[in-house]
Scaffold this motif. Structure first.
Motif, PDB file in Angstrom:
ATOM      1  N   ASP A 153      33.445  33.089  25.931  1.00 50.34           N
ATOM      2  CA  ASP A 153      32.001  33.746  26.266  1.00 50.34           C
ATOM      3  C   ASP A 153      31.609  35.174  25.789  1.00 50.34           C
ATOM      4  OD1 ASP A 153      31.432  31.186  27.322  1.00 50.34           O
ATOM      5  OD2 ASP A 153      31.586  32.071  29.472  1.00 50.34           O
ATOM      6  N   PHE A 154      30.481  35.625  26.141  1.00 53.37           N
ATOM      7  CA  PHE A 154      30.156  37.202  25.718  1.00 53.37           C
ATOM      8  C   PHE A 154      30.775  38.039  26.484  1.00 53.37           C
ATOM      9  CE2 PHE A 154      27.345  35.580  28.764  1.00 53.37           C
ATOM     10  CZ  PHE A 154      27.243  36.685  29.627  1.00 53.37           C
ATOM     11  N   ASP A 155      31.241  37.746  27.702  1.00 50.48           N
ATOM     12  CA  ASP A 155      31.975  38.685  28.449  1.00 50.48           C
ATOM     13  C   ASP A 155      33.392  38.723  28.590  1.00 50.48           C
ATOM     14  OD1 ASP A 155      31.677  36.414  29.566  1.00 50.48           O
ATOM     15  OD2 ASP A 155      30.936  37.091  31.576  1.00 50.48           O
ATOM     16  N   GLY A 156      34.009  37.902  27.833  1.00 49.11           N
ATOM     17  CA  GLY A 156      35.601  37.755  27.693  1.00 49.11           C
ATOM     18  C   GLY A 156      35.886  36.461  28.719  1.00 49.11           C
ATOM     19  N   LEU A 157      35.025  35.856  29.199  1.00 47.92           N
ATOM     20  CA  LEU A 157      35.464  34.819  30.180  1.00 47.92           C
ATOM     21  C   LEU A 157      35.546  33.297  29.388  1.00 47.92           C
ATOM     22  CD1 LEU A 157      33.324  35.174  33.404  1.00 47.92           C
ATOM     23  CD2 LEU A 157      35.768  35.669  33.142  1.00 47.92           C
ATOM     24  N   ASN A 158      36.179  32.507  29.951  1.00 49.17           N
ATOM     25  CA  ASN A 158      36.320  31.131  29.211  1.00 49.17           C
ATOM     26  C   ASN A 158      36.868  31.042  27.868  1.00 49.17           C
ATOM     27  OD1 ASN A 158      35.048  29.767  31.639  1.00 49.17           O
ATOM     28  ND2 ASN A 158      33.025  30.430  30.911  1.00 49.17           N
ATOM     29  N   CYS A 159      38.009  31.774  27.769  1.00 49.73           N
ATOM     30  CA  CYS A 159      38.884  31.882  26.405  1.00 49.73           C
ATOM     31  C   CYS A 159      39.919  30.647  26.599  1.00 49.73           C
ATOM     32  CB  CYS A 159      39.349  33.142  26.184  1.00 49.73           C
ATOM     33  SG  CYS A 159      38.175  34.393  25.859  1.00 49.73           S
ATOM     34  N   PHE A 160      39.751  29.412  26.094  1.00 48.57           N
ATOM     35  CA  PHE A 160      41.066  28.757  26.212  1.00 48.57           C
ATOM     36  C   PHE A 160      41.186  27.913  25.131  1.00 48.57           C
ATOM     37  CE2 PHE A 160      36.984  26.996  27.443  1.00 48.57           C
ATOM     38  CZ  PHE A 160      36.977  25.442  26.883  1.00 48.57           C
ATOM     39  N   ARG A 161      42.370  27.764  24.337  1.00 47.60           N
ATOM     40  CA  ARG A 161      42.782  27.118  23.435  1.00 47.60           C
ATOM     41  C   ARG A 161      44.252  26.776  23.652  1.00 47.60           C
ATOM     42  NH1 ARG A 161      40.449  29.642  17.859  1.00 47.60           N
ATOM     43  NH2 ARG A 161      40.340  27.315  17.205  1.00 47.60           N
ATOM     44  N   SER A 162      44.841  25.775  23.174  1.00 46.90           N
ATOM     45  CA  SER A 162      46.163  25.217  23.280  1.00 46.90           C
ATOM     46  C   SER A 162      46.955  26.075  22.597  1.00 46.90           C
ATOM     47  CB  SER A 162      46.085  23.785  22.926  1.00 46.90           C
ATOM     48  OG  SER A 162      45.931  23.524  21.578  1.00 46.90           O
ATOM     49  N   TYR A 163      48.051  26.215  23.099  1.00 46.64           N
ATOM     50  CA  TYR A 163      49.305  27.110  22.265  1.00 46.64           C
ATOM     51  C   TYR A 163      49.361  26.486  20.798  1.00 46.64           C
ATOM     52  CZ  TYR A 163      50.418  29.316  26.510  1.00 46.64           C
ATOM     53  OH  TYR A 163      50.343  30.239  27.718  1.00 46.64           O
ATOM     54  N   LYS A 164      49.180  25.287  20.652  1.00 46.92           N
ATOM     55  CA  LYS A 164      49.389  24.589  19.354  1.00 46.92           C
ATOM     56  C   LYS A 164      48.195  25.056  18.365  1.00 46.92           C
ATOM     57  CE  LYS A 164      49.962  20.171  16.895  1.00 46.92           C
ATOM     58  NZ  LYS A 164      49.913  18.585  17.372  1.00 46.92           N
ATOM     59  N   THR A 165      46.935  25.031  18.764  1.00 44.49           N
ATOM     60  CA  THR A 165      45.897  25.549  18.237  1.00 44.49           C
ATOM     61  C   THR A 165      45.981  27.141  17.653  1.00 44.49           C
ATOM     62  OG1 THR A 165      44.482  23.757  19.360  1.00 44.49           O
ATOM     63  CG2 THR A 165      43.351  25.565  18.130  1.00 44.49           C
ATOM     64  N   LEU A 166      46.347  27.984  18.843  1.00 38.32           N
ATOM     65  CA  LEU A 166      46.535  29.439  18.397  1.00 38.32           C
ATOM     66  C   LEU A 166      47.603  29.520  17.354  1.00 38.32           C
ATOM     67  CD1 LEU A 166      46.398  30.852  22.034  1.00 38.32           C
ATOM     68  CD2 LEU A 166      44.673  31.001  20.586  1.00 38.32           C
ATOM     69  N   ALA A 167      48.623  28.729  17.712  1.00 41.23           N
ATOM     70  CA  ALA A 167      49.731  28.925  16.554  1.00 41.23           C
ATOM     71  C   ALA A 167      49.117  28.645  14.991  1.00 41.23           C
ATOM     72  CB  ALA A 167      50.926  27.971  16.841  1.00 41.23           C
ATOM     73  N   LYS A 168      48.324  27.581  15.018  1.00 36.06           N
ATOM     74  CA  LYS A 168      47.790  27.261  13.923  1.00 36.06           C
ATOM     75  C   LYS A 168      46.965  28.145  13.085  1.00 36.06           C
ATOM     76  CE  LYS A 168      45.344  23.304  11.550  1.00 36.06           C
ATOM     77  NZ  LYS A 168      44.665  21.948  11.877  1.00 36.06           N
ATOM     78  N   VAL A 169      46.090  28.560  13.912  1.00 40.90           N
ATOM     79  CA  VAL A 169      45.150  29.624  13.393  1.00 40.90           C
ATOM     80  C   VAL A 169      45.645  30.894  13.315  1.00 40.90           C
ATOM     81  CG1 VAL A 169      43.059  31.025  14.257  1.00 40.90           C
ATOM     82  CG2 VAL A 169      43.069  28.510  14.814  1.00 40.90           C
ATOM     83  N   ALA A 170      46.607  31.404  14.115  1.00 39.77           N
ATOM     84  CA  ALA A 170      47.383  32.661  13.825  1.00 39.77           C
ATOM     85  C   ALA A 170      48.550  32.849  12.835  1.00 39.77           C
ATOM     86  CB  ALA A 170      47.619  33.412  15.313  1.00 39.77           C
ATOM     87  N   ARG A 171      48.898  31.573  12.484  1.00 37.92           N
ATOM     88  CA  ARG A 171      49.930  31.151  11.454  1.00 37.92           C
ATOM     89  C   ARG A 171      51.415  31.908  12.129  1.00 37.92           C
ATOM     90  NH1 ARG A 171      46.119  29.419   9.717  1.00 37.92           N
ATOM     91  NH2 ARG A 171      45.369  29.104   7.521  1.00 37.92           N
ATOM     92  N   VAL A 172      51.458  31.288  13.457  1.00 42.89           N
ATOM     93  CA  VAL A 172      52.694  31.631  14.070  1.00 42.89           C
ATOM     94  C   VAL A 172      53.266  30.476  14.660  1.00 42.89           C
ATOM     95  CG1 VAL A 172      52.338  34.040  14.604  1.00 42.89           C
ATOM     96  CG2 VAL A 172      51.667  32.132  16.226  1.00 42.89           C
ATOM     97  N   ASP A 173      54.443  30.451  15.217  1.00 41.16           N
ATOM     98  CA  ASP A 173      55.112  29.181  16.042  1.00 41.16           C
ATOM     99  C   ASP A 173      54.551  28.873  17.309  1.00 41.16           C
ATOM    100  OD1 ASP A 173      57.294  27.123  16.106  1.00 41.16           O
ATOM    101  OD2 ASP A 173      57.692  28.170  17.942  1.00 41.16           O
TER     102      ASP A 173
END
Length: 490
Positions: free
Chosen positions: A32-52
């Motif tokens: 959200d605009f104020d930093g709330l409701n930030c949710f993504r699975s670790y698998k998706t985060l790893a894919k976007v950030a190019r990490v394990d």
């Protein structure tokens, strides 16, 4: 998604390294605009950030321990709640400090949070964050890396068979020139004479037997075998074809920038400060519009004007339509206007109820000064240049007034018709309700006397026929608009 959390994560968040920053940006871009409701699975985060995947989880927990992230417990997103409970990822709150926002931005964000039932952001619930810990240094920092010995270093090329042959020593580095071939000198045997050995053994400087030569010698084996040229035998090798490839795309055509028209600088100095401060470069669209007015563009319907006329047009349309007030940051043109902007539709000829706030003064002024409503090129907002009032504009004004008068009369007639129809409808509803009440009363009275079935229906029908003769149904009167239409058709 809002740009505030993304800008903070990209430039101001206290991160240990680029890997951690990439994970944080991948997380806040879906919040959200104020930093709330930030949710993504670790698998998706790893894919976007190019990490394990394990690295993404470990880095998120590390940021949580430093206070950059916080597990959210209230005001969870309906999208997150719709996910099955066993598949829900961790929902984070990005702890952007309250001091990072400006006063106007924080007021706007707190206003939106209040509309969503969230508490305002304060320095108490969003404190300042400490600097990130220093990055760990490598354990071998400052240690000189040992050099690896190249395969075959220091060894030459030996002729096959194990007999003493030519050797080609390797150079010490890539800058040293390669030495020539060297032939070992066997000792003279008593049975051989020096003259006989000279035919088979090369001296240290000149040509050698077998066609080998020093790289620095002036004449080589090519002269002995009858080939033209001098130097080593490799000089006769054919040259390889060029490996240059041409791009299939057409070459880029470079054009010169458009030169400013005569009088452009004079018009530039008269631009309002709210549009462009003195000494700054104008918006490209506004610069093009001024040049079109100074040069004229009949194909686009833009007549040519002098610098003084362009300045007068800018002042007349900017200040005449209160653009300086409508472009101010504290101006509110509708209920959806905030300090950071407005998401409502703009007011136009097709939408008179839109918001009249000017979001981009440069583009608004560019469109305003090139607008030419009158087809007469000599007309300047209703006045002929060097003359009086424009007859074309006067005629169009009269037509608009006549159209507005007819529209007002039509609106008045329709309102009268609507009022008449409403009264007639109310009278008909009253009569219908009375009819039903009379029939219900009669049936109840006759049923108490023992009548039922077809005989009861016969008595009710006969009574209601007489009741309708005594109380006729209200007849609809012709509406005013319908009467005018009938008169016009007659």
């Amino acid at each position: 998604m809002s740009l505030y959390p993304i800008i903070w994560a990209a430039e101001h968040a206290p991160m240990v390294d680029a890997e951690e920053r990439a994970i944080l940006m991948a997380l806040v871009m879906k919040g959200d605009f104020d930093g709330l409701n930030c949710f993504r699975s670790y698998k998706t985060l790893a894919k976007v950030a190019r990490v394990d995947e394990k690295t993404a989880g470990r880095r998120c927990r590390a940021m949580e321990s430093r206070g950059v992230l916080k597990r959210q417990e209230k005001h969870c997103s309906p999208v997150w709640e719709a996910i099955p409970e066993k598949q829900r990822p961790v929902i984070w709150e990005v702890m952007i400090p309250a001091e990072w926002w400006s006063a106007a931005q924080l007021a706007d964000i707190n206003e939106q949070r209040a509309n969503l039932g969230r508490v305002p952001i304060t320095p108490e619930n969003r404190p300042a964050l400490a600097d990130a810990p220093p990055k760990k240094e490598r354990s071998d920092k400052g240690t000189k890396r040992p050099k690896k010995k190249a395969a075959g270093e220091g060894e030459g090329t030996t002729s096959p068979g194990g007999d003493p042959g030519t050797t080609s020593p390797h150079p010490q580095d890539y800058k040293s020139p390669p030495p020539g071939l060297q032939v070992p000198q066997p000792s003279e045997s008593p049975s051989e004479s020096p003259s006989e050995n000279n035919h088979a053994v090369a001296d240290a400087v000149g040509n050698g037997a077998g066609g080998f030569a020093r790289a620095t010698s002036g004449a080589g084996a090519a002269g002995e075998t009858g080939e033209a040229g001098s130097g080593s035998a490799a000089s006769g090798t054919p040259k390889l074809p060029s490996q240059t490839k041409r791009s299939p795309r057409p070459a880029t055509t470079k054009t010169r920038p458009r030169q400013e028209s005569a009088g452009f600088q004079m018009v530039r100095n008269a631009i309002p400060v709210a549009v462009a401060r003195p000494g700054t470069r104008l918006y490209v669209g506004l610069q093009r519009a001024i040049n079109d007015l100074l040069d004229g563009n009949l194909a686009a319907g833009i007549p040519r004007r002098s610098p003084e006329q362009v300045i007068a047009r800018i002042n007349r349309r900017w200040y005449g339509e209160d653009a300086d007030v409508r472009a101010a940051a504290d101006y509110r043109g509708c209920d959806r206007c905030t300090a950071s902007g407005c998401s409502s539709a703009r007011r136009s000829a097709d939408d008179a109820d839109g918001c009249d706030r000017i979001k981009n003064p440069s583009s608004w002024l560019a469109a305003a000064i090139i607008a030419q409503d009158c087809p007469d090129p000599g007309c300047e907002d209703g006045l002929i240049i060097g003359g009086g009032a424009c007859p074309t504009c006067r005629k169009r004004r009269e037509e608009h007034q006549e159209a507005a008068r007819v529209a007002a009369e039509t609106r008045t007639r329709w309102e009268a018709d609507a009022e008449t129809y409403g009264s007639q409808r109310a009278a008909l509803d009253t009569w219908t309700a009375a009819e039903k009440a009379e029939e219900r009363r009669l049936r109840q009275t006759l049923a108490e006397t023992g009548l039922y079935g077809a005989l009861l229906d016969h008595h009710v029908q006969r009574h209601m026929t007489g009741w309708r003769d005594r109380n006729p149904q209200p007849a609809p009167r012709a509406a005013q608009g319908g009467r005018h239409r009938q008169e016009a058709s007659a």
